[in-house]
Motif scaffolding. Structure first.
Motif, PDB file in Angstrom:
ATOM      1  N   LYS A 125       2.364  -9.605 -15.967  1.00 19.22           N
ATOM      2  CA  LYS A 125       2.259 -10.067 -17.355  1.00 19.22           C
ATOM      3  C   LYS A 125       0.848 -10.571 -17.681  1.00 19.22           C
ATOM      4  CE  LYS A 125       4.192 -13.309 -20.649  1.00 19.22           C
ATOM      5  NZ  LYS A 125       5.050 -14.467 -20.855  1.00 19.22           N
ATOM      6  N   VAL A 126       0.316 -11.447 -16.839  1.00 18.30           N
ATOM      7  CA  VAL A 126      -0.988 -12.059 -17.102  1.00 18.30           C
ATOM      8  C   VAL A 126      -2.115 -11.027 -17.092  1.00 18.30           C
ATOM      9  CG1 VAL A 126      -2.722 -13.639 -16.140  1.00 18.30           C
ATOM     10  CG2 VAL A 126      -0.337 -14.371 -16.333  1.00 18.30           C
ATOM     11  N   PHE A 127      -2.097 -10.113 -16.143  1.00 12.41           N
ATOM     12  CA  PHE A 127      -3.159  -9.108 -16.027  1.00 12.41           C
ATOM     13  C   PHE A 127      -2.854  -7.849 -16.843  1.00 12.41           C
ATOM     14  CE2 PHE A 127      -4.155 -11.865 -12.539  1.00 12.41           C
ATOM     15  CZ  PHE A 127      -5.536 -11.814 -12.444  1.00 12.41           C
ATOM     16  N   ASN A 128      -1.731  -7.852 -17.551  1.00 16.17           N
ATOM     17  CA  ASN A 128      -1.347  -6.729 -18.400  1.00 16.17           C
ATOM     18  C   ASN A 128      -1.337  -5.412 -17.612  1.00 16.17           C
ATOM     19  OD1 ASN A 128      -0.467  -5.659 -20.820  1.00 16.17           O
ATOM     20  ND2 ASN A 128      -2.540  -5.235 -21.549  1.00 16.17           N
ATOM     21  N   ILE A 129      -0.656  -5.434 -16.476  1.00  9.03           N
ATOM     22  CA  ILE A 129      -0.580  -4.268 -15.590  1.00  9.03           C
ATOM     23  C   ILE A 129       0.405  -3.265 -16.190  1.00  9.03           C
ATOM     24  CG2 ILE A 129       0.015  -3.465 -13.267  1.00  9.03           C
ATOM     25  CD1 ILE A 129      -2.461  -5.332 -13.381  1.00  9.03           C
ATOM     26  N   ASP A 130      -0.053  -2.036 -16.339  1.00 10.49           N
ATOM     27  CA  ASP A 130       0.783  -0.953 -16.869  1.00 10.49           C
ATOM     28  C   ASP A 130       1.958  -0.711 -15.921  1.00 10.49           C
ATOM     29  OD1 ASP A 130       1.631   1.954 -17.173  1.00 10.49           O
ATOM     30  OD2 ASP A 130       0.235   1.738 -18.858  1.00 10.49           O
ATOM     31  N   ASP A 131       3.121  -0.467 -16.488  1.00 12.70           N
ATOM     32  CA  ASP A 131       4.344  -0.281 -15.713  1.00 12.70           C
ATOM     33  C   ASP A 131       4.329   0.979 -14.847  1.00 12.70           C
ATOM     34  OD1 ASP A 131       6.921  -1.237 -15.005  1.00 12.70           O
ATOM     35  OD2 ASP A 131       7.798   0.370 -16.223  1.00 12.70           O
ATOM     36  N   SER A 132       3.344   1.832 -15.010  1.00  7.72           N
ATOM     37  CA  SER A 132       3.281   3.079 -14.241  1.00  7.72           C
ATOM     38  C   SER A 132       2.668   2.895 -12.848  1.00  7.72           C
ATOM     39  CB  SER A 132       2.473   4.124 -15.019  1.00  7.72           C
ATOM     40  OG  SER A 132       1.124   3.712 -15.136  1.00  7.72           O
ATOM     41  N   PHE A 133       2.466   1.647 -12.415  1.00  9.06           N
ATOM     42  CA  PHE A 133       1.863   1.435 -11.094  1.00  9.06           C
ATOM     43  C   PHE A 133       2.800   1.908  -9.988  1.00  9.06           C
ATOM     44  CE2 PHE A 133       4.240  -2.507 -11.674  1.00  9.06           C
ATOM     45  CZ  PHE A 133       4.776  -2.724 -10.416  1.00  9.06           C
ATOM     46  N   GLN A 134       2.200   2.296  -8.850  1.00 11.07           N
ATOM     47  CA  GLN A 134       2.979   2.708  -7.686  1.00 11.07           C
ATOM     48  C   GLN A 134       3.217   1.526  -6.742  1.00 11.07           C
ATOM     49  OE1 GLN A 134       0.781   5.941  -5.937  1.00 11.07           O
ATOM     50  NE2 GLN A 134       1.536   7.427  -7.433  1.00 11.07           N
ATOM     51  N   SER A 135       2.183   0.680  -6.610  1.00 10.16           N
ATOM     52  CA  SER A 135       2.324  -0.500  -5.764  1.00 10.16           C
ATOM     53  C   SER A 135       1.393  -1.597  -6.279  1.00 10.16           C
ATOM     54  CB  SER A 135       1.991  -0.170  -4.300  1.00 10.16           C
ATOM     55  OG  SER A 135       0.621   0.121  -4.159  1.00 10.16           O
ATOM     56  N   ILE A 136       1.798  -2.819  -5.978  1.00 18.78           N
ATOM     57  CA  ILE A 136       0.991  -3.972  -6.346  1.00 18.78           C
ATOM     58  C   ILE A 136       1.038  -4.956  -5.179  1.00 18.78           C
ATOM     59  CG2 ILE A 136       2.919  -5.048  -7.571  1.00 18.78           C
ATOM     60  CD1 ILE A 136       0.861  -6.293  -9.481  1.00 18.78           C
ATOM     61  N   GLU A 137      -0.122  -5.491  -4.826  1.00 10.19           N
ATOM     62  CA  GLU A 137      -0.210  -6.441  -3.730  1.00 10.19           C
ATOM     63  C   GLU A 137      -1.118  -7.593  -4.151  1.00 10.19           C
ATOM     64  OE1 GLU A 137      -2.044  -6.631   0.764  1.00 10.19           O
ATOM     65  OE2 GLU A 137      -1.120  -4.755   0.110  1.00 10.19           O
TER      66      GLU A 137
END
Length: 154
Positions: A125-137
């Motif tokens: 939410k804070v970094f406005n990450i697009d929902d199409s990401f494969q992975s987040i760490e």
């Protein structure tokens, strides 16, 4: 022989200079304070800290060639910050990166006891990450010394 020595010294100088490009030179007055400095004044580190962490790393992979990366460290020698966004073709270091990241970091309010999913949801939410990401760490070293890794893989 002197020529080789001169060449070696020049090369080392260039390498060391290149390693410091991500250091923040123009640190705002309200930026996180060095933990050791606050201990010398008798204040607890959290009294002086703007953020509840001294190191923060975010790596979002959208594809094999597209990622979003953030690196932040509050070292004894100063603050270092980097931001790279392949989708926006943006690569910031030092003051530029810190200026963009500081308001985002201020919105983060998780700690080492916050569950993985809540941390990841907050970072998205804070970094406005697009929902199409494969992975987040997210790797964090908190002010209290705890280190934690938070992950989500789709």
């Amino acid at each position: 022989m002197k020529c080789k020595l001169l060449l070696a010294v020049s090369l080392v100088t260039v390498i060391l200079y290149g390693c410091n490009k991500d250091e923040v030179k123009d640190v705002p007055a309200n930026a996180p304070a060095d933990q050791n400095a606050s201990q010398q004044t008798g204040e607890t580190p959290t009294d002086q800290m703007t953020f509840n962490f001294i190191e923060f790393s975010l790596d979002v992979d959208y594809s094999a060639t597209e990622s979003y990366e953030v690196e932040y460290e509050d070292k004894k020698t100063g603050i270092e910050a980097k931001l790279q966004d392949d989708r926006k073709n943006e690569k910031l270091q030092g003051d530029e990166a810190y200026t963009k990241l500081e308001p985002l970091f201020k919105q983060l309010n998780f700690d080492s006891t916050t569950p993985n999913d809540k941390v990841i949801d907050q970072v998205i939410k804070v970094f406005n990450i697009d929902d199409s990401f494969q992975s987040i760490e997210v790797d964090v070293e908190f002010v209290d010394g705890n280190e934690k890794e938070f992950k989500r893989i789709k």
